[in-house]
Design an enzyme around this catalytic site. Sequence first.
Site, short mmCIF file in Angstrom:
data_model
loop_
_atom_site.label_atom_id
_atom_site.label_comp_id
_atom_site.label_asym_id
_atom_site.label_seq_id
_atom_site.Cartn_x
_atom_site.Cartn_y
_atom_site.Cartn_z
CE1 TYR A 64 -3.94 -1.35 -0.72
CE2 TYR A 64 -4.69 -0.65 1.43
CZ TYR A 64 -4.95 -1.20 0.20
OH TYR A 64 -6.22 -1.59 -0.11
CE LYS B 50 6.94 -16.97 0.77
NZ LYS B 50 6.69 -18.41 0.84
#
Length: 409
Positions: free
Chosen positions: A158, A224
């Site tokens: 974002y 991740k």
Amino acid sequence: MSTEIKNKTDALKVTFKDGKIIVPNKVAIPFIEGDGTGPDIWKATKKVLDAALKTAYKGEKEISWIEVLAGQKAFDIKQDWLPKDTLDTVREYKVAIKGPLTTPVGGGIRSLNVALRQIFDLYACIRPIKYFDGVPAPVKNPEKVDLVIFRENTEDVYSGIEFKRDSSEAKKLIEFLKSLGHNVRPDSGIGIKPISEFGSKRLARKAFEYAVKSKKSSVTLVHKGNIMKYTEGAFCEWGYEVAKSEFRNNILTEEEVNKGSQPNGKIIVNDRIADNMFQQLLSRPEQYSVIATPNLNGDYLSDACAAQVGGLGIAPGANIGDEIAIFEATHGTAPKYANQDKVNPGSLILSGVMMFDYLGWDKASKLILDAFANTIKQKKVTYDLERLMTDATLVKTSEFADIVIQSMI
Ligand code: NAP
């Protein structure tokens, strides 16, 4: 058509003291009805929310709705997609609800929804995902899904910075990276995704506060970090830091439990790599309760989980900052169905339920949730669910709202 803010009142505002929300019994809430199917689902939602307050609190609690403009309606009336008036009113009243908004094509604003999140620093995107008995779902045991996802709403992709292949910026960065010992192919576009300690910790804090308040069994940090250690991996580490330094009396880490500590009602904090999490949410979703995750993982996970319990038509959402909160339908404007009294108002109604929970008006939110579940159980549903069910009764948007209201009594 209304052109100006209706019923604006200076009293009746949500306020905060020492970080705690104070809600007057008669409170003013700004609403954006939204574009396309927005007016249909807003009308139905308002009716349900008002009826629930009346039934639950017999007039003791009440909302005075203030219309504020955004999207196509704002543009048609004020030649402005997101007027300053609207922003000022939301800032002043602090809690707002909105229908879906058209994304202007070719305008300066990429997305009005993203703009609202950025302007008000609404850093937590909260999506509860729960199954309603009878909703057609693609998995065998959708009832095992009962999750709340806290997705970081301001960083990661974002606030991603991108440079086009062959641009002077991309070339400079490639050179710079070479000087740091990293070889990047010269024909690459470059993207940078920042994830900060500040941004990660405040999101994790919101998730832990919610888990404590709602007596949830676990908080899972999804990342991740095996691949991106200093962004995704750091998000996970910062999440554990918040858990241990600010919620020590309420939590135990999974590692501590594995070493023999007894949970004794404490919240278990664990972490999962994002790809593993996707398969676990399909194979044993009942083991997960609250998820805190960076922006992109949260984007995929929220929609995948919503699909598991029957789709986006009934998935609610909220974007919440330190004080300002906007509750919203998670689907788009579905313009081909505009003004047909056809689409499912569930997403916006259930966002209203989240808003009542946020205001501390639990009696009304429970009333709607039960009535909503009951209506679906009766198989009285809008076209999107009716086409997937056998022996269901097709109802219009407004009829669905009326049946929910009747089920409250
Ligand atoms: P969309 O409006 O979500 O519609 C896609 C499909 O989803 C619809 O054709 C319909 O499926 C189904 N659907 C959406 N809302 C539904 C509801 N309430 N009840 C039942 N089914 C529903 O997505 P889009 O067509 O990609 O986007 C249209 C506009 O909305 C764009 O301008 C986009 O930028 C904007 N948008 C806004 C938001 C937001 O404000 N939060 C979010 C996403 C998109 P069927 O055709 O199968 O019946």
